[in-house]
Design a protein around this motif. Structure first.
Motif, PDB file in Angstrom:
ATOM      1  N   UNK A 117       0.771  -1.234   0.000  1.00  0.00           N
ATOM      2  CA  UNK A 117       0.000   0.000   0.000  1.00  0.00           C
ATOM      3  C   UNK A 117       0.800   1.280   0.000  1.00  0.00           C
ATOM      4  N   UNK A 118       2.132   1.191  -0.071  1.00  0.00           N
ATOM      5  CA  UNK A 118       2.964   2.394   0.049  1.00  0.00           C
ATOM      6  C   UNK A 118       4.182   2.299  -0.861  1.00  0.00           C
ATOM      7  N   UNK A 173       9.885  -3.071  -5.619  1.00  0.00           N
ATOM      8  CA  UNK A 173       9.023  -1.984  -6.088  1.00  0.00           C
ATOM      9  C   UNK A 173       8.700  -1.015  -4.950  1.00  0.00           C
ATOM     10  N   UNK A 174       8.295  -1.552  -3.819  1.00  0.00           N
ATOM     11  CA  UNK A 174       7.900  -0.715  -2.682  1.00  0.00           C
ATOM     12  C   UNK A 174       9.052   0.149  -2.193  1.00  0.00           C
ATOM     13  N   UNK A 203      -6.010  -6.406  -1.620  1.00  0.00           N
ATOM     14  CA  UNK A 203      -5.215  -5.897  -0.500  1.00  0.00           C
ATOM     15  C   UNK A 203      -5.508  -4.425  -0.238  1.00  0.00           C
ATOM     16  N   UNK A 204      -5.627  -3.651  -1.298  1.00  0.00           N
ATOM     17  CA  UNK A 204      -5.840  -2.216  -1.142  1.00  0.00           C
ATOM     18  C   UNK A 204      -7.244  -1.878  -0.637  1.00  0.00           C
ATOM     19  N   UNK A 205      -8.141  -2.859  -0.719  1.00  0.00           N
ATOM     20  CA  UNK A 205      -9.502  -2.653  -0.210  1.00  0.00           C
ATOM     21  C   UNK A 205      -9.678  -3.123   1.236  1.00  0.00           C
ATOM     22  N   UNK A 206      -8.669  -3.790   1.775  1.00  0.00           N
ATOM     23  CA  UNK A 206      -8.779  -4.285   3.144  1.00  0.00           C
ATOM     24  C   UNK A 206      -8.916  -3.122   4.135  1.00  0.00           C
ATOM     25  N   UNK A 216      10.220   2.917  10.904  1.00  0.00           N
ATOM     26  CA  UNK A 216      11.615   3.275  10.682  1.00  0.00           C
ATOM     27  C   UNK A 216      11.946   3.557   9.237  1.00  0.00           C
ATOM     28  N   UNK A 217      11.047   3.224   8.328  1.00  0.00           N
ATOM     29  CA  UNK A 217      11.261   3.531   6.913  1.00  0.00           C
ATOM     30  C   UNK A 217      10.586   4.842   6.547  1.00  0.00           C
ATOM     31  N   UNK A 218      11.159   5.554   5.610  1.00  0.00           N
ATOM     32  CA  UNK A 218      10.651   6.877   5.228  1.00  0.00           C
ATOM     33  C   UNK A 218       9.591   6.731   4.148  1.00  0.00           C
ATOM     34  N   UNK A 219       8.374   7.137   4.480  1.00  0.00           N
ATOM     35  CA  UNK A 219       7.265   7.049   3.539  1.00  0.00           C
ATOM     36  C   UNK A 219       7.427   8.089   2.430  1.00  0.00           C
ATOM     37  N   UNK A 220       7.264   7.633   1.194  1.00  0.00           N
ATOM     38  CA  UNK A 220       7.304   8.531   0.042  1.00  0.00           C
ATOM     39  C   UNK A 220       5.906   8.750  -0.524  1.00  0.00           C
ATOM     40  N   UNK A 221       5.109   7.682  -0.550  1.00  0.00           N
ATOM     41  CA  UNK A 221       3.794   7.784  -1.177  1.00  0.00           C
ATOM     42  C   UNK A 221       2.868   6.710  -0.624  1.00  0.00           C
ATOM     43  N   UNK A 222       1.622   7.077  -0.343  1.00  0.00           N
ATOM     44  CA  UNK A 222       0.569   6.125  -0.060  1.00  0.00           C
ATOM     45  C   UNK A 222      -0.154   5.807  -1.357  1.00  0.00           C
ATOM     46  N   UNK A 223      -0.374   4.532  -1.618  1.00  0.00           N
ATOM     47  CA  UNK A 223      -1.093   4.159  -2.836  1.00  0.00           C
ATOM     48  C   UNK A 223      -2.440   3.543  -2.506  1.00  0.00           C
ATOM     49  N   UNK A 224      -2.813   3.547  -1.238  1.00  0.00           N
ATOM     50  CA  UNK A 224      -4.124   3.030  -0.823  1.00  0.00           C
ATOM     51  C   UNK A 224      -5.170   4.085  -1.110  1.00  0.00           C
TER      52      UNK A 224
END
Length: 224
Positions: A117-118, A173-174, A203-206, A216-224
């Motif tokens: 999702x990200x 990819x993520x 998965x994206x509809x869950x 601890x990881x740096x979020x770049x984009x939400x794709x949900x």
């Protein structure tokens, strides 16, 4: 009908592997989803899984609680489906790389957990993580060169080896891992696999979410 007990599709790489076999080879089954890290998760898992983990295959009195063992069981139950390559040498190679994936690559698994999702910033390339990534790319390129002439997957047609490595494709990819041109071509084919596309859409509809997943990881984009 067989039953496959799995966890959240957003996160569960081990659930994805046998699920892809069921779907790609048109094997009928019933899906049971048990979300991770909820108050009743241990109790629900205990109903089905001797190890307290997923995935679990239920086929009458048969209970199989490990991904690669499930895939082998399906291959033996449906010998008319080319779950493993039909050529002897290719089949041995497929089993070797699948077992290597199954038993190794811990820096990659821990450093780049599956999350559909990200998008995350590429993590620091520690020597151990880089070695894992290099080894995966080498496995893919060597397998494609030796056995992949008949199609876009590792052995041309989709096999159990692709199912074992597809969660790694999603990790690359993520986490926006820089890869070789031939690696990117294989990743693009794997990500377009119709069964995986269906898994990801579900998965994206869950509605289940794990707030601190991949902390601890740096979020770049939400794709949900």
């Amino acid at each position: 009908m067989m039953k496959l007990v799995i966890a959240n599709k957003l996160y569960s790489s081990w659930s994805l592997r046998p699920w892809l076999i069921f779907k790609n080879f048109d094997i009928p089954f019933e899906e049971i989803i048990i979300p991770l890290r909820e108050a009743d998760t241990p109790a629900k898992l205990a109903r089905y899984s001797p190890s307290g983990k997923v995935p679990v295959l239920l086929d009458g009195d048969v209970v199989i609680w490990e991904s690669l063992a499930i895939i082998e069981y399906l291959a033996e139950t449906y010998p008319d489906r080319a779950i493993w390559p039909q050529d002897k040498a290719a089949r041995a190679h497929a089993r070797a790389i699948s077992n290597e994936m199954h038993g190794g690559f811990m820096p990659l698994r821990q450093g780049c957990p599956m999350h559909l999702g990200v998008r995350f910033k590429t993590p620091e390339m520690t020597p151990a993580l880089k070695a894992n990534i290099d080894r995966v790319e080498t496995i893919w390129s060597e397998t494609r060169r030796k056995f992949g002439a008949g199609g876009p997957y590792l052995f041309g047609e989709f096999t159990a080896a692709d199912a074992m490595f597809l969660p790694v494709v999603t990790r690359f990819e993520t986490f926006q891992v820089p890869v070789r041109t031939e690696t990117r071509a294989y990743m693009d084919a794997a990500l377009k696999n119709p069964a995986f596309v269906a898994w990801r859409e579900a998965a994206l509809k869950e509605t289940w979410r794990i707030a601190d997943y991949a902390a601890g990881h740096t979020l770049v984009e939400n794709v949900i």
